[in-house]
Scaffold this active site. Structure first.
Site, short mmCIF file in Angstrom:
data_model
loop_
_atom_site.label_atom_id
_atom_site.label_comp_id
_atom_site.label_asym_id
_atom_site.label_seq_id
_atom_site.Cartn_x
_atom_site.Cartn_y
_atom_site.Cartn_z
CE1 TYR A 173 -4.27 -2.07 4.67
CE2 TYR A 173 -3.30 0.11 4.42
CZ TYR A 173 -3.84 -1.03 3.86
OH TYR A 173 -3.94 -1.13 2.49
CE LYS A 183 -1.62 -3.89 3.30
NZ LYS A 183 -1.68 -5.04 2.37
CB SER A 229 -0.88 -0.01 1.25
OG SER A 229 -1.53 1.23 1.42
#
Length: 272
Positions: free
Chosen positions: A154, A158, A141
């Site tokens: 997250y 990532k 991401s």
């Protein structure tokens, strides 16, 4: 790498970026195992793609973070199509917002967003080294290069996915193992809007941060960018080109970037 007649596995293939990757690979002549935790969505994507490209895909329900189930996907690919040439570690989860994330949230995010990549590479890279060629594509991401407002799980996982992809390329890139790392911003998938629907101010800010930072692309646009990068054997895939400028700004003055991100977060929370 030209993907025609190559064998690929796509995790999280039951929709979103994964489903678009399956369709694009099949269109280019690849044969694909469509894997998803939700077997019904994997089957639906496979059925739709096979209608246009008969026999190009098979589907399977699988937990992409489980070593035994990854091995089962590899075995399925070999039985139906032949040795695996490309692995798309695409399955991912958004995670819980803020420090409300508990141990189980962290464990799940680390397993799905990071260890799934490590476990797949551990099984496949030795085979590729023997054959002299293979391709590992990691869906990370823009949050892995920048950060993610709202979700620590997250942002952290990532970042780690990007780091693992870098390590794979550095360690095996001169031995025939190609690596690409996909780092998009907003893509029109359920994952993008999970924060908005979380009922948490940080979660809503997380979605707003992404949707206001740039265009929200359709999954097919991202799949096109991925296939172009594979053709060129290019590491970093940025469907949102502005991410590179943001990344450079971050690296050029880290303290200023952090200050600006805090201000941006405050403005988003005021709207949430």
């Amino acid at each position: 790498m030209n993907v025609a007649q190559r064998v690929a596995i796509v995790t999280g293939g039951g929709g979103g970026i994964g489903g678009a990757l399956v369709a694009r690979l099949a269109r280019e002549g690849a044969r694909v195992v469509v894997a998803d935790l939700d077997v019904d969505t994997a089957r639906a994507v496979s059925t739709t793609v096979n209608a246009d490209h008969p026999g190009s895909t098979v589907s399977a329900g699988a937990d992409a973070s489980d070593t035994a189930q990854i091995q089962e996907l590899i075995d399925l690919a070999e039985r139906v199509f032949g040795p695996v040439d490309l692995y798309f570690a695409n399955a991912g989860i958004a995670g819980a917002p803020g420090l409300d994330a508990g141990e189980q949230d962290w464990d799940l995010s680390i397993d799905v967003n990071l260890r799934a990549h490590i476990r797949a590479a551990t099984l496949l890279v030795p085979r590729w080294l023997e054959r002299g060629e293979g391709y590992f594509v990691s869906t990370a991401s823009a949050a892995g290069l920048l950060t993610q407002i709202g979700s620590a799980t997250y942002a952290v996982t990532k970042h780690a996915a990007v780091a693992f992809s870098e390590w794979l390329s550095v360690t095996y890139g001169d031995r025939g193992v190609h690596v690409s790392c996909l780092c998009p911003m907003g893509v029109n998938t359920r994952l993008l809007y999970s924060g908005k629907d979380s009922g948490d101010a940080l979660g809503r800010a997380a979605t707003q941060a992404v949707t206001s930072a740039g265009d929200v692309l359709e999954p097919v646009e991202v799949a096109d960018a991925v296939l172009a990068a594979i053709e060129d054997e290019r590491f970093l895939i940025l469907p949102h080109e502005e991410v590179l400028d943001m990344y450079r700004q971050k690296g050029s003055d880290y303290d200023r970037w952090l200050s600006e991100m805090r201000r941006y977060q405050s403005s988003l929370l005021a709207q949430a």
